[in-house]
Design an enzyme around this catalytic site. Structure first.
Site, mmCIF file in Angstrom:
data_model
loop_
_atom_site.group_PDB
_atom_site.id
_atom_site.type_symbol
_atom_site.label_atom_id
_atom_site.label_comp_id
_atom_site.label_asym_id
_atom_site.label_seq_id
_atom_site.Cartn_x
_atom_site.Cartn_y
_atom_site.Cartn_z
ATOM 1 N N LYS A 48 -6.031 33.607 63.790
ATOM 2 C CA LYS A 48 -4.454 33.891 64.202
ATOM 3 C C LYS A 48 -4.197 34.557 65.218
ATOM 4 C CE LYS A 48 -3.402 36.117 59.926
ATOM 5 N NZ LYS A 48 -2.864 36.831 59.001
ATOM 6 N N LYS A 50 -5.567 37.407 65.537
ATOM 7 C CA LYS A 50 -5.416 39.109 65.322
ATOM 8 C C LYS A 50 -6.811 39.510 64.953
ATOM 9 C CE LYS A 50 -1.273 40.153 62.900
ATOM 10 N NZ LYS A 50 -0.734 40.407 61.748
HETATM 11 N N1 C2G Z 1 6.019 43.292 56.932
HETATM 12 C C1 C2G Z 1 7.124 43.741 56.697
HETATM 13 N N2 C2G Z 1 7.664 44.592 57.334
HETATM 14 C C2 C2G Z 1 6.726 45.179 58.423
HETATM 15 C C3 C2G Z 1 5.633 44.592 58.565
HETATM 16 C C4 C2G Z 1 5.281 43.519 57.953
HETATM 17 O O1 C2G Z 1 7.984 43.258 55.834
HETATM 18 N N3 C2G Z 1 7.377 46.236 59.134
HETATM 19 C C5 C2G Z 1 5.632 41.914 56.206
HETATM 20 C C6 C2G Z 1 5.404 40.505 57.035
HETATM 21 O O2 C2G Z 1 6.543 39.792 57.078
HETATM 22 C C7 C2G Z 1 4.370 39.786 56.042
HETATM 23 C C8 C2G Z 1 3.447 40.769 55.339
HETATM 24 O O3 C2G Z 1 4.262 42.186 55.529
HETATM 25 O O4 C2G Z 1 5.197 39.048 55.131
HETATM 26 C C9 C2G Z 1 2.100 41.010 56.053
HETATM 27 O O5 C2G Z 1 2.430 41.236 57.308
HETATM 28 P P1 C2G Z 1 0.901 41.045 58.142
HETATM 29 O O6 C2G Z 1 -0.212 41.620 57.753
HETATM 30 O O7 C2G Z 1 1.475 41.060 59.652
HETATM 31 O O8 C2G Z 1 0.893 39.349 57.936
HETATM 32 P P2 C2G Z 1 0.619 38.074 59.047
HETATM 33 O O9 C2G Z 1 -0.200 38.475 59.966
HETATM 34 O O10 C2G Z 1 2.129 37.724 59.405
HETATM 35 O O11 C2G Z 1 0.011 37.094 58.178
HETATM 36 O O12 C2G Z 1 -0.312 32.542 55.981
HETATM 37 C C10 C2G Z 1 0.393 33.800 56.411
HETATM 38 C C11 C2G Z 1 -0.179 35.005 57.270
HETATM 39 O O13 C2G Z 1 -1.512 35.119 56.752
HETATM 40 C C12 C2G Z 1 0.792 36.133 57.460
#
Ligand code: C2G
Length: 135
Positions: A48, A50
């Site tokens: 990803k 990350k």
């Molecule tokens: N999130 C949120 N508010 C934030 C930060 C994150 O609502 N201030 C939500 C994101 O929208 C996501 C979840 O928390 O739904 C997890 O965020 P991440 O760990 O950044 O996940 P991501 O890298 O987007 O991975 O297959 C899908 C991916 O694995 C999603």
């Protein structure tokens, strides 16, 4: 006849667990009885683009301690969502709205919801603040 538990599914890295994550999981938990989180493995995070600060095992332990989360399973690839929805008999798939529309193809399998992100908090911002204060 016993009614089936309503199952909710989401995915993410959940690095440096913060209130944005908590608020998302809390709101998702209200869509059903059991919330399952697909937690991105370190290998998948690399794909990803990350790199989590916190190890997969520790991120999983932290998520399991969250009262809104029933189960944590590894997220190893983009394509496992369909299999997971069938495997866990998922009723609702939900993500934050930074993913708005990205998973609409799953609507043929279950309800799909995108919830507003929590503003002004992110892993990136927390990391920048820590670096600023430690400088
Ligand atoms: N999130 C949120 N508010 C934030 C930060 C994150 O609502 N201030 C939500 C994101 O929208 C996501 C979840 O928390 O739904 C997890 O965020 P991440 O760990 O950044 O996940 P991501 O890298 O987007 O991975 O297959 C899908 C991916 O694995 C999603």
């Amino acid at each position: 006849m016993e009614s089936k538990d309503k199952v909710v599914l989401t995915y993410g890295t959940f690095d440096m667990f913060h209130v944005g994550h908590v608020r998302l999981l809390e709101r998702l938990s209200y869509f059903g009885d059991r919330l399952i989180v697909g937690l991105s493995t370190d290998d998948f995070n690399a794909r990803k683009g990350k790199k989590a600060v916190i190890s997969y095992e520790d991120r999983a332990s932290i998520l399991r301690s969250c009262r809104f989360v029933e189960e944590v399973v590894p997220e190893k690839c983009w394509s496992q969502k369909v299999l997971d929805i069938r495997r866990f008999n998922v009723d609702v798939f939900g993500m934050g709205d930074d993913w708005q529309g990205e998973f609409d193809s799953l609507k043929s399998l279950c309800q799909v919801v995108y919830l507003p992100r929590t503003i002004d908090v992110s892993t990136t911002e927390i990391r920048a603040n820590v670096l600023r204060h430690s400088a």
